[in-house]
Each structure stands twice: as C-alpha cells, then as structure tokens.
Write a protein that holds these residues in place. Structure first.
Motif, short mmCIF file in Angstrom:
data_model
loop_
_atom_site.label_atom_id
_atom_site.label_comp_id
_atom_site.label_asym_id
_atom_site.label_seq_id
_atom_site.Cartn_x
_atom_site.Cartn_y
_atom_site.Cartn_z
N TRP A 10 -31.89 -26.41 5.67
CA TRP A 10 -32.59 -25.23 5.17
C TRP A 10 -34.06 -25.22 5.54
O TRP A 10 -34.62 -24.18 5.91
N ILE A 11 -34.73 -26.36 5.46
CA ILE A 11 -36.17 -26.34 5.73
C ILE A 11 -36.45 -26.18 7.23
O ILE A 11 -37.45 -25.57 7.62
N THR A 12 -35.57 -26.69 8.09
CA THR A 12 -35.77 -26.49 9.52
C THR A 12 -35.38 -25.08 9.95
O THR A 12 -35.86 -24.59 10.97
N SER A 13 -34.56 -24.41 9.16
CA SER A 13 -34.16 -23.04 9.50
C SER A 13 -35.33 -22.06 9.39
O SER A 13 -35.28 -20.95 9.92
N VAL A 14 -36.41 -22.47 8.67
CA VAL A 14 -37.59 -21.62 8.54
C VAL A 14 -38.81 -22.29 9.19
O VAL A 14 -39.93 -22.17 8.73
N HIS A 15 -38.54 -23.02 10.28
CA HIS A 15 -39.58 -23.61 11.13
C HIS A 15 -40.24 -24.84 10.51
O HIS A 15 -41.31 -25.26 11.00
N GLY A 16 -39.67 -25.43 9.49
CA GLY A 16 -40.16 -26.72 9.04
C GLY A 16 -39.67 -27.81 9.98
O GLY A 16 -38.62 -27.67 10.62
N GLU A 17 -40.41 -28.89 10.10
CA GLU A 17 -40.05 -30.00 10.98
C GLU A 17 -39.84 -31.24 10.12
O GLU A 17 -40.64 -31.53 9.23
N VAL A 18 -38.76 -31.97 10.38
CA VAL A 18 -38.45 -33.19 9.63
C VAL A 18 -38.44 -34.38 10.57
O VAL A 18 -37.77 -34.35 11.61
N ILE A 19 -39.19 -35.41 10.21
CA ILE A 19 -39.22 -36.65 10.97
C ILE A 19 -38.71 -37.77 10.07
O ILE A 19 -39.30 -38.04 9.02
N HIS A 20 -37.62 -38.40 10.45
CA HIS A 20 -37.04 -39.49 9.67
C HIS A 20 -37.76 -40.80 10.00
O HIS A 20 -38.02 -41.10 11.16
N THR A 21 -38.06 -41.55 8.98
CA THR A 21 -38.73 -42.83 9.16
C THR A 21 -38.37 -43.75 8.00
O THR A 21 -37.79 -43.30 7.01
N SER A 22 -38.70 -45.01 8.13
CA SER A 22 -38.46 -45.95 7.03
C SER A 22 -39.73 -46.03 6.18
O SER A 22 -40.82 -45.66 6.63
N ARG A 23 -39.59 -46.51 4.96
CA ARG A 23 -40.75 -46.65 4.10
C ARG A 23 -41.73 -47.69 4.64
O ARG A 23 -42.94 -47.61 4.39
N ASP A 24 -41.24 -48.66 5.39
CA ASP A 24 -42.11 -49.68 5.94
C ASP A 24 -42.90 -49.18 7.15
O ASP A 24 -44.03 -49.64 7.39
N ASP A 25 -42.32 -48.27 7.90
CA ASP A 25 -42.93 -47.85 9.16
C ASP A 25 -43.44 -46.42 9.16
O ASP A 25 -43.79 -45.89 10.22
N TRP A 26 -43.52 -45.79 7.99
CA TRP A 26 -43.87 -44.37 7.99
C TRP A 26 -45.28 -44.11 8.51
O TRP A 26 -45.54 -43.06 9.12
N THR A 27 -46.21 -45.05 8.32
CA THR A 27 -47.57 -44.82 8.82
C THR A 27 -47.62 -44.85 10.35
O THR A 27 -48.46 -44.20 10.96
N LYS A 28 -46.70 -45.60 10.97
CA LYS A 28 -46.61 -45.57 12.43
C LYS A 28 -46.13 -44.20 12.90
O LYS A 28 -46.65 -43.65 13.88
N ALA A 29 -45.15 -43.65 12.17
CA ALA A 29 -44.68 -42.31 12.49
C ALA A 29 -45.79 -41.29 12.31
O ALA A 29 -45.92 -40.34 13.08
N LEU A 30 -46.61 -41.49 11.28
CA LEU A 30 -47.74 -40.60 11.04
C LEU A 30 -48.73 -40.66 12.19
O LEU A 30 -49.19 -39.62 12.70
N ALA A 31 -49.08 -41.86 12.63
CA ALA A 31 -50.03 -42.01 13.73
C ALA A 31 -49.50 -41.36 15.01
O ALA A 31 -50.26 -40.70 15.74
N GLU A 32 -48.20 -41.54 15.28
CA GLU A 32 -47.60 -40.92 16.46
C GLU A 32 -47.63 -39.41 16.35
O GLU A 32 -47.87 -38.70 17.34
N LEU A 33 -47.39 -38.88 15.15
CA LEU A 33 -47.41 -37.44 14.92
C LEU A 33 -48.81 -36.87 15.15
O LEU A 33 -48.98 -35.83 15.81
N LEU A 34 -49.82 -37.55 14.62
CA LEU A 34 -51.19 -37.08 14.78
C LEU A 34 -51.57 -37.04 16.26
O LEU A 34 -52.22 -36.10 16.73
N LYS A 35 -51.16 -38.06 17.01
CA LYS A 35 -51.46 -38.11 18.44
C LYS A 35 -50.73 -37.00 19.18
O LYS A 35 -51.32 -36.30 20.03
N ALA A 36 -49.46 -36.79 18.85
CA ALA A 36 -48.66 -35.79 19.55
C ALA A 36 -49.18 -34.37 19.33
O ALA A 36 -49.12 -33.53 20.22
N LYS A 37 -49.71 -34.10 18.14
CA LYS A 37 -50.19 -32.76 17.82
C LYS A 37 -51.70 -32.61 18.03
O LYS A 37 -52.26 -31.55 17.72
N GLY A 38 -52.34 -33.64 18.52
CA GLY A 38 -53.76 -33.55 18.80
C GLY A 38 -54.63 -33.39 17.57
O GLY A 38 -55.68 -32.76 17.61
N ILE A 39 -54.19 -33.99 16.47
CA ILE A 39 -54.95 -33.88 15.21
C ILE A 39 -56.08 -34.89 15.21
O ILE A 39 -55.85 -36.10 15.31
#
Length: 222
Positions: free
Chosen positions: A46-75
């Motif tokens: 449902w959330i992706t059907s309205v242009h939301g984006e979901v990135i699956h990660t583990s609780r231990d590695d979520w900050t790595k996923a965050l850093a990769e996301l920030l780099k990918a989107k130029g934040i």
C-alpha cells in the motif's frame, strides 16, 4: 458558575441516572488476524502504491543503509533530533561523514528559513505502522517536532518491522490513545500529494516530495 458548569451539573444530576456509552461492535475495523509476514507485505504494497519507498535493513546495519541512501539521493543537509535512539545512532554513524547534521530541537523561529530553504531531508523515528492502509504513525516531540516530517523535501522514516499492526483501530486500542493521545499525532501514507480540478496528481506541493521508509528487521533477511 459558568454556562458550561451548569450544563455539566445538569448532566450529572439526571433523574434517570448517569449516561452510559452504547454497546458497539468494532468487528468491522478489527480482527484481521494477519501474520507478521502478511502485515509486512500489505504495508509495503500500500505505501509503495502511492510513491512511498521501502528499504529493508537489519537493526544492526540500518545506519549503513541510511548513509547509502543519503549518498544516492545527494542529501547534504539532514535535519534530525538528538535524544531519540534513532537520532542518536544516526548522529554517531554520520559524525565523520560529509553530511551536515541540522539540529531540529530548536524553536522554529530560530531556523525557519534554514528548515524551509536549506534542508535536504528530515529523519524521524516512528511509533509503528498500519498494514491495512500502508500508514506510518508518529507522535512528534520537542526533540522530533512535527515539521521535521512535513517540511523538508525528503522524509526518511525509520520503522521496526515488529511494530506494524493490522488496523488503525488496533493501534488505538493497543496503545491507549483514548487516555493519552497527543494533540498532533501524525498518520503518514506516502509523500505529500494534491490534485487540481482535473484530478491530475502532483507530489511535493505542500510537503515532502519523497517518503523513504527504512524498515528494520530484527535479523538479516534471507
């Protein structure tokens, strides 16, 4: 005695006894009985059907996923709180990086222009989500004010997989909203969107143009 007090006094002194709430059947808005995997699948669908984006990660590695996301989107400038564990972990992981961390726990008047014009994204925790509608629910605090999720062009929300519940009714009941609901609880079901008279949908006109959910799992997914 005020008019309000008079009205309440008459209600308390009713000759036929105090008022009682009518019996209600809430089966139509509860009792879905979905498994955790079903809740996850419904929420994501449902959330992706309205242009939301979901990135699956583990609780231990979520900050790595965050850093990769920030780099990918130029934040380059990320607004976030300080006290919540999500904000504290993010600050520790990003402290030596190139992203400027913008303090959100300030009076809005002291950083209004910065928030509306110079902030690329806002990072918030969530209290949970609703599978039936694909919605996040947030209780803003002084540390994570509501504008943090409503103003920056990109809203990054951190959600734990085991906090997704079946329906909105289940959330209200399980968390005792009737006895302790904040004045500005937020339900978020995708990025900001609006439509003109011809029903042409536009995103990001009155708020974030993107919503990214970092969905944390207790363990690595196979």
């Amino acid at each position: 005695m005020s008019a309000r007090d008079n009205i309440l006094k008459r209600l308390r002194e009713r000759t036929d006894g105090p008022l009682t709430a009518p019996q209600s059947d809430f089966a139509v808005v509860s009792g879905r009985g979905w498994s955790q995997q079903e809740r996850l699948a419904r929420f994501e669908r449902w959330i992706t059907s309205v242009h939301g984006e979901v990135i699956h990660t583990s609780r231990d590695d979520w900050t790595k996923a965050l850093a990769e996301l920030l780099k990918a989107k130029g934040i380059r400038r990320l607004a976030l709180g300080r006290e919540h564990p999500v904000a504290a972990e993010a600050r520790a992981a990003l402290a030596e990086g190139d992203v400027s961390l913008v303090d959100a726990d300030r009076d809005i008047e002291t950083w209004r222009h910065e928030q509306f014009h110079d902030t690329d994204a806002g990072l918030t925790s969530t209290r949970g989500a609703i599978a039936e509608t694909g919605s996040l629910w947030l209780w803003p605090t002084p540390d994570e004010p509501r504008l943090l999720s409503l103003v920056p062009p990109i809203h990054i929300a951190v959600l734990d997989a085991d906090t997704i519940e079946d329906t909105f009714f289940d959330v209200v009941e399980a968390h005792g909203w009737a006895g302790g609901m904040p004045t500005n609880a937020l339900l978020i079901s995708g990025p900001s969107k609006t439509a003109d008279i011809e029903q042409t949908l536009a995103y990001g006109v009155h708020g974030p143009r993107e919503l990214v959910v970092l969905l944390r799992h207790a363990e690595e997914r196979p």
